[in-house]
Scaffold this motif. Structure first.
Motif, short mmCIF file in Angstrom:
data_model
loop_
_atom_site.label_atom_id
_atom_site.label_comp_id
_atom_site.label_asym_id
_atom_site.label_seq_id
_atom_site.Cartn_x
_atom_site.Cartn_y
_atom_site.Cartn_z
N LEU A 276 -0.03 29.89 -14.05
CA LEU A 276 0.72 31.05 -14.66
C LEU A 276 0.32 30.90 -16.10
CD1 LEU A 276 3.74 32.09 -12.81
CD2 LEU A 276 1.86 32.85 -12.23
N SER A 277 0.77 30.04 -17.15
CA SER A 277 0.04 30.19 -17.78
C SER A 277 -1.28 29.97 -19.02
CB SER A 277 1.20 28.76 -18.82
OG SER A 277 0.84 28.41 -19.81
N PHE A 278 -1.98 28.97 -17.63
CA PHE A 278 -3.63 28.91 -17.97
C PHE A 278 -4.07 30.85 -18.10
CE2 PHE A 278 -7.80 28.63 -15.73
CZ PHE A 278 -7.94 28.60 -17.02
N ALA A 279 -3.17 31.59 -16.55
CA ALA A 279 -4.29 32.48 -16.02
C ALA A 279 -3.38 34.10 -17.09
CB ALA A 279 -2.84 32.77 -14.30
N ILE A 280 -2.46 33.74 -17.71
CA ILE A 280 -1.84 34.42 -17.66
C ILE A 280 -2.50 34.64 -19.79
CG2 ILE A 280 0.08 35.51 -19.60
CD1 ILE A 280 1.51 35.04 -17.54
N SER B 182 0.92 -1.16 -0.07
CA SER B 182 -0.15 -0.04 -0.26
C SER B 182 0.85 1.48 -0.48
CB SER B 182 -1.22 -0.17 0.85
OG SER B 182 -0.43 0.29 2.18
N THR B 183 1.82 1.40 -0.78
CA THR B 183 2.47 2.58 -1.16
C THR B 183 1.64 3.81 -1.79
OG1 THR B 183 3.69 1.62 -3.16
CG2 THR B 183 4.85 1.66 -1.94
N ALA B 184 2.59 4.85 -1.49
CA ALA B 184 1.11 5.90 -1.56
C ALA B 184 2.06 6.58 -2.38
CB ALA B 184 1.47 7.28 -0.72
N MET B 185 1.00 6.79 -3.94
CA MET B 185 1.47 7.35 -5.36
C MET B 185 2.30 8.77 -5.31
SD MET B 185 -0.16 5.43 -8.11
CE MET B 185 -0.35 6.77 -9.00
N GLN B 186 3.66 8.17 -6.08
CA GLN B 186 3.92 9.97 -5.78
C GLN B 186 4.03 10.40 -6.93
OE1 GLN B 186 8.64 8.68 -5.89
NE2 GLN B 186 8.11 7.08 -4.48
N THR B 187 3.81 12.00 -6.80
CA THR B 187 3.67 12.82 -7.22
C THR B 187 4.71 13.07 -8.73
OG1 THR B 187 4.45 14.58 -5.90
CG2 THR B 187 1.94 14.32 -6.27
N ARG B 188 4.17 13.01 -9.96
CA ARG B 188 5.48 13.03 -10.99
C ARG B 188 5.25 14.57 -11.89
NH1 ARG B 188 1.48 9.41 -13.44
NH2 ARG B 188 1.82 7.31 -13.05
N THR B 189 5.24 15.69 -10.95
CA THR B 189 5.54 17.09 -11.33
C THR B 189 6.01 18.37 -10.03
OG1 THR B 189 3.08 17.41 -10.54
CG2 THR B 189 3.35 17.01 -12.81
N THR B 190 6.91 18.62 -9.98
CA THR B 190 7.72 19.67 -9.90
C THR B 190 6.87 20.57 -9.19
OG1 THR B 190 8.77 20.89 -10.46
CG2 THR B 190 9.61 18.81 -9.97
N ALA B 191 7.18 21.39 -7.78
CA ALA B 191 6.16 22.74 -7.45
C ALA B 191 7.02 23.40 -8.87
CB ALA B 191 6.99 22.97 -6.32
N ALA B 192 7.48 23.64 -9.38
CA ALA B 192 7.82 25.04 -11.00
C ALA B 192 7.09 25.01 -11.53
CB ALA B 192 8.76 25.05 -10.81
N TYR B 193 7.09 23.29 -11.97
CA TYR B 193 6.62 22.98 -13.76
C TYR B 193 4.46 23.16 -13.14
CZ TYR B 193 3.69 20.12 -16.68
OH TYR B 193 3.35 19.74 -17.98
N PHE B 194 3.88 23.34 -11.44
CA PHE B 194 2.65 23.43 -11.42
C PHE B 194 2.82 24.82 -11.92
CE2 PHE B 194 -0.18 25.24 -7.75
CZ PHE B 194 -0.91 23.54 -8.71
N VAL B 195 3.25 25.20 -10.95
CA VAL B 195 3.28 27.82 -11.02
C VAL B 195 3.29 27.19 -12.72
CG1 VAL B 195 4.43 29.48 -10.53
CG2 VAL B 195 4.57 27.64 -8.69
N GLN B 196 4.14 27.00 -13.15
CA GLN B 196 4.06 27.39 -14.50
C GLN B 196 2.97 27.14 -15.24
OE1 GLN B 196 7.42 25.10 -16.74
NE2 GLN B 196 6.59 26.81 -18.70
N ALA B 197 2.62 26.61 -15.27
CA ALA B 197 1.18 26.01 -16.05
C ALA B 197 0.00 26.57 -15.83
CB ALA B 197 0.69 24.01 -15.36
#
Length: 96
Positions: A19-23, A2-17
């Motif tokens: 910001l890109s969407f908002a702009i 029952s290992t937890a799923m690891q995220t595949r994205t970094t915080a920087a990638y999330f922020v970039q996405a």
């Protein structure tokens, strides 16, 4: 198992996405607002923008759900295989 799923994205990638969407959304909304057309055309383009955005979110959710479903099925299959292998004894003699 029952290992937890690891995220595949970094915080920087999330922020970039985000910001890109908002702009892009802001720029397109401003472009529609300042178009030299009447109100009905502007309203039609605005509804089109909202429809495109909600469709993109829905598509992303469907793709994510499908991926999570296939990951779950793969983990269940892996658990079944591990159980079968752990119960298998190659040196056991049947009927002896």
């Amino acid at each position: 198992m029952s290992t937890a799923m690891q995220t595949r994205t970094t915080a920087a990638y999330f922020v970039q996405a985000v910001l890109s969407f908002a702009i892009s959304g802001t720029a397109l909304a401003a472009g529609i607002a300042y178009l030299p057309v009447d109100g009905w055309t502007r309203a039609f383009l605005g509804i089109g923008l909202l429809y495109s955005v909600t469709s993109a979110f829905t598509l992303a959710k469907v793709i994510r759900d499908r991926q999570e479903s296939s990951d779950t099925v793969a983990r269940v299959d892996q658990a079944r295989l591990e159980k079968l292998l752990s119960e298998h004894d190659p040196f056991r003699v049947e009927g002896a």
